[in-house]
Enzyme design. Structure first.
Site, short mmCIF file in Angstrom:
data_model
loop_
_atom_site.label_atom_id
_atom_site.label_comp_id
_atom_site.label_asym_id
_atom_site.label_seq_id
_atom_site.Cartn_x
_atom_site.Cartn_y
_atom_site.Cartn_z
N ASP A 120 23.52 38.69 39.93
CA ASP A 120 24.25 37.85 40.88
C ASP A 120 24.06 36.39 40.46
OD1 ASP A 120 25.55 36.83 43.28
OD2 ASP A 120 25.04 38.74 44.22
N HIS A 146 36.78 42.98 46.77
CA HIS A 146 37.67 42.60 47.90
C HIS A 146 37.65 41.08 48.15
CE1 HIS A 146 34.63 42.69 51.53
NE2 HIS A 146 34.12 42.07 50.49
#
Length: 368
Positions: free
Chosen positions: A235, A273
């Site tokens: 990340d 998304h």
């Protein structure tokens, strides 16, 4: 004839009353969210679940932490709504006093314990997600939704604060809010996955990289269940900097749109998304480069929208799509047809979708 007309008029009026009531319900649904947020902030679920038996209003009020002058009459009105919503129970005692208790629903609103050496804060709760979604940072963009539809441009959240994940990098409070919410939902989802289809997903897999893995809870649960797997939590650096240490998991900071660490399997959970199609294809191509041509696979854990679906979470999936409209430019929940299009463009010609009892489904995609 008059009697027939009267019956039709009565039926029409009854239908009209039902319609009116329905609109009132939708209009004031925010009251349910705010009452739930209030309950979580006051730790009402924790108070009731930790007590040995039902509690009176005055007992609950006295147990609220950091409350110098709790107001039982105010508390009563919030509890009355939440009892009606079946979050709590209420029974009248022999002396006429009301006694309140917890329910299975209120278990999902417990606070997470602080992680320690003896405790991994593994309670299953949606409280951090509830707090995040009802924070003004997340609620305010909804008020600009009609403006966004009329004028286009950046999503309301991004117009005000910039890209959500850039904003998190500059704002430690927002970063903590976001990471806690993502961690609690990751914990719920991965445990459902492992109990339902873990062996099918991870048997024969030697290494897994979780792309956009937050503070690493998701991949740590995989490694805990399958200790032979080498786990990589990938990340942004500001997210990794707050991640705890997990056995068998390496934290790696970087930009997923530039490169993804190599592994036998790449996992993306509730990441795609957030982005429009062009950036999704770019990320998916990086995922394809990161896995072996033979034996490698991509595991997408995300919502598959079924607009007319009757499944337990189908309605929530459609609501989440509108939420993405308010928060992320280009972000959206996708139908199977839309997922197939992305995968085809990124070089994944073959895929399967597995429905699980969770908000998200599992999409397994293969490079050949």
């Amino acid at each position: 004839m008059a009697a027939v007309k009267g019956a039709i008029l009565a039926a029409d009026n009854e239908a009209s009353f039902q319609d009116q009531a329905e609109i009132w319900k939708y209009m004031l649904n925010f009251g349910d969210s705010m009452a739930l947020k209030c309950a979580v902030e006051l730790k009402l679920p924790d108070i009731l679940h930790s007590h040995d038996g039902p509690m009176t209003l005055s007992q609950i009020a006295a147990a609220i932490p950091n409350a110098p002058s709790p107001q039982p009459s105010h508390l009563f009105r919030v509890l009355r709504l939440l009892v009606r919503r079946k979050i709590f129970t209420a029974e009248e005692g022999d002396d006429g006093e009301t006694f309140y208790g917890p329910t299975n629903l209120s278990k999902w609103l417990l606070h997470e314990p602080t992680p320690t050496a003896d405790n991994d804060a593994s309670i299953m709760t949606l409280a951090p997600m509830l707090i995040m979604e009802n924070n003004p940072w997340f609620l305010d963009p909804w008020h600009k939704l009609s403006e966004f539809i009329r004028e286009g441009g950046m999503a309301p959240f991004e117009k005000e604060h910039g890209y959500m994940f850039d904003f998190a990098g500059k704002n430690p409070l927002f970063n903590k809010l976001l990471n806690n919410a993502m961690a609690c939902t990751a914990r719920i989802t991965i445990r459902t996955i492992l109990s339902r289809c873990g062996d099918a997903l991870f048997s024969g897999v030697g290494s897994v990289v979780d792309v956009g893995g937050g503070t690493g809870n998701f991949v740590s649960e995989i490694v805990k269940s399958y200790p032979h797997i080498k786990g990589i939590n990938f990340d942004r650096s500001h997210v990794i900097s707050t991640a705890p240490t997990y056995p068998g998991v390496t934290h790696v900071g970087g930009d997923m749109f530039q490169e993804v660490p190599s592994a036998d399997a790449v996992v993306t959970k509730w990441v795609l998304h957030d982005w429009g199609d062009e950036l999704c294809v770019k990320l998916l191509k990086n995922c394809r480069k990161a896995i072996p041509e033979k034996g490698g696979k991509l595991i997408i854990v995300d919502i598959v929208v079924e607009a007319d679906g009757k499944g337990l979470f189908d309605d929530t999936g459609v609501v989440f799509d509108v939420l993405m409209l308010a928060h992320n430019t280009g972000g959206k929940e996708r139908t199977e047809k839309e997922w197939k299009s992305l995968l085809d463009q990124a070089g994944f010609p073959r895929y399967t979708i597995t429905k699980i009892p969770a908000l998200q489904s599992i999409i397994e995609a293969y490079p050949n």
